[in-house]
Enzyme design. Structure first.
Site, mmCIF file in Angstrom:
data_model
loop_
_atom_site.group_PDB
_atom_site.id
_atom_site.type_symbol
_atom_site.label_atom_id
_atom_site.label_comp_id
_atom_site.label_asym_id
_atom_site.label_seq_id
_atom_site.Cartn_x
_atom_site.Cartn_y
_atom_site.Cartn_z
ATOM 1 N N ARG A 171 0.806 -1.220 0.000
ATOM 2 C CA ARG A 171 0.000 0.000 0.000
ATOM 3 C C ARG A 171 0.843 1.275 0.000
ATOM 4 N NH1 ARG A 171 -2.028 -3.656 -1.214
ATOM 5 N NH2 ARG A 171 -3.948 -4.663 -0.543
ATOM 6 N N SER A 248 -10.781 0.885 3.250
ATOM 7 C CA SER A 248 -10.103 0.439 4.477
ATOM 8 C C SER A 248 -9.342 1.612 5.079
ATOM 9 C CB SER A 248 -9.144 -0.707 4.160
ATOM 10 O OG SER A 248 -9.854 -1.822 3.667
ATOM 11 N N GLU A 341 -4.569 4.318 6.041
ATOM 12 C CA GLU A 341 -4.293 4.068 4.625
ATOM 13 C C GLU A 341 -4.609 5.269 3.752
ATOM 14 O OE1 GLU A 341 -5.755 0.920 1.198
ATOM 15 O OE2 GLU A 341 -5.442 0.201 3.242
#
Length: 349
Positions: A171, A248, A341
Site C-alpha cells: 500500500r 479500508s 491508509e
C-alpha cells in the site's frame, strides 16, 4: 498573469467530490480533462505561488474541515490504448483520470484477464501505482510496467519510469505522500487471455468453488470480487451509508513475527515478518460493526470494521476522533500501532 483571489463559491466545496462526503472548500477548483491540462493547471498554481492539491476520484483522501487554501486540480484525463505484443501479451496504456473500475470492466469485456481481482475499487487510474492498490491477492505491482509523470521541480515530463524504480510495497510507493511528481498515465502488462490471475485469496477461492492457485474466466472472478466487496460495503452506493467511506481506513500491520499477538491470524510478509489483519485486531479490541463515533454522525461500517463511515451531518473532526479511539484501543489491547491508509489532507491523527 496572476489570478485574483476570490472567495470560493459553494460548487468548490470538496466534500461532494470525496467518497466520505467530508471536507471544507478549496480556494480554487480546476478540472483538467487531459494530461496537457493537468500540466497547465499545476504550472499555473506554481506560478501563482499557491498550494496545489491533486484530486482524482476522492476515494482515498480525508480532507480537513478547513478545506484547501490553494488550487485543487481535479484529474479528469481519459483514454485507453491496447497494444498486442508478439508474445501474445498486451500492453495497456491508461490516462491518469480514467475511472479505475471502468478500466477493469472494459478489460474483462474485451477478454483480457489480469486486473479482475481489483474490481470495484473506487478512484482514478493515476492513483493506483501511488498507493500500490491491491485486493484479493493481486497488487498493481504485479502488472505495472511503467508510468509517465510531470516533475514539478524540473518543469518536465518524464516518460516510461519503470515500475522497479517506484519502490512499490504494501500500500505504498515512492510517489505516496509527495506532491512534486504528478502521474499522467500508467502502463500495464496483461497476459492477453481471458483467464483470471491466479486465485490466491482463500475467501475468493471459496466463493468461486476452486482451490487456491486455480484460474477461472476473468468475468467470473470479477463477479465474485464485486459480490464480496459489496457484502462488505466496499462498492460505492449513494444510498448506502456504509459505502460513505475512504475504503479500508487502516492498513494491516506488518510486524516481526515475535511481536504479533499469538492468537492472531497472520500471513508471511518477508523475512521474519508477518501481516496481521487490522480488522481482527479492531474487533477483538472491543469495536464491533456499527460502533458509533461522535453523535452517531460517523461510525464503523455495519458490514466491515475496517471502514470508517460518514452517516450524514458529520465533520472530518468527528471521523478523526473515531479513528483515534479505534487506534488507541487497539494499541492498549494488543500493543500494535495502526496506521491510516488514506491520504490525510490538512489534518492528522
Amino acid at each position: 498573469m496572476r489570478v485574483p483571489d476570490v472567495a470560493p463559491p459553494p460548487t468548490q466545496r470538496l466534500a461532494p467530490l470525496t467518497t466520505l462526503r467530508l471536507g471544507g472548500p478549496a480556494r480554487r477548483l480546476v478540472d483538467a480533462p487531459s494530461a496537457a491540462a493537468v500540466i497547465e493547471s499545476v504550472r499555473a498554481a506554481d506560478a501563482n505561488g499557491e498550494p496545489m492539491l491533486l484530486l482524482g476520484g476522492g476515494s482515498n483522501v480525508v480532507v480537513a474541515d478547513d478545506g484547501w487554501p490553494g488550487t485543487v486540480v481535479r484529474v479528469a484525463s481519459t483514454g485507453r490504448h491496447v497494444e498486442r505484443r508478439s508474445d501474445g501479451s498486451v500492453l495497456l496504456t491508461v490516462e491518469a483520470g480514467e475511472d479505475w473500475d471502468d478500466v477493469v470492466a472494459a478489460c474483462v469485456a474485451d477478454g483480457l484477464g489480469g486486473l479482475e481481482c481489483l474490481s470495484g475499487i473506487p478512484g482514478r487510474t493515476g492513483a493506483t501505482p501511488v498507493q500500490n492498490v491491491g485486493a484479493y491477492g493481486v497488487e498493481i505491482a504485479d502488472l505495472l510496467v511503467d508510468v509517465d509523470v510531470y516533475d514539478r521541480r524540473t518543469d518536465a515530463v518524464r516518460e516510461h519510469i519503470p515500475a522497479a524504480d517506484l519502490g512499490l510495497a504494501y500500500r505504498t510507493s515512492v510517489l505516496k505522500g509527495r506532491d512534486d511528481v504528478v502521474v499522467l498515465r500508467v502502463r500495464f502488462a496483461l497476459p492477453g487471455t481471458g483467464e483470471s490471475a491466479e486465485i490466491r485469496y482463500p475467501e475468493l477461492a471459496r466463493t468461486l468453488g476452486v482451490e487456491p492457485g486455480a484460474r477461472v474466466p476473468a468475468g467470473a472472478a470479477r463477479d465474485a470480487v464485486l459480490e464480496l466487496r459489496g457484502s462488505k460495503g466496499m462498492v460505492l452506493d449513494a444510498t448506502d451509508r456504509d459505502t460513505w467511506s475512504a475504503g479500508s481506513f487502516f492498513t494491516n500491520p506488518v510486524l516481526p513475527e515475535a511481536d504479533a499477538p499469538a492468537e492472531a491470524p497472520r500471513w508471511p510478509a518477508g523475512h521474519g515478518l508477518v501481516k496481521v489483519p487490522a480488522a481482527w485486531l479492531i474487533e477483538r479490541a472491543g469495536f464491533g460493526r456499527g460502533h458509533a463515533g461522535p453523535g452517531g454522525r460517523v461510525a464503523l461500517s455495519g458490514k466491515h470494521v475496517l471502514a470508517l463511515t460518514h452517516r450524514g451531518g458529520g465533520t472530518t473532526a468527528d471521523l478523526l476522533e473515531l479513528a483515534r479511539e479505534v487506534r488507541d484501543g487497539v494499541r492498549a489491547r494488543w500493543g500494535v500501532e495502526l496506521h491510516p491508509e488514506p491520504v490525510l489532507v490538512g489534518c492528522a491523527l
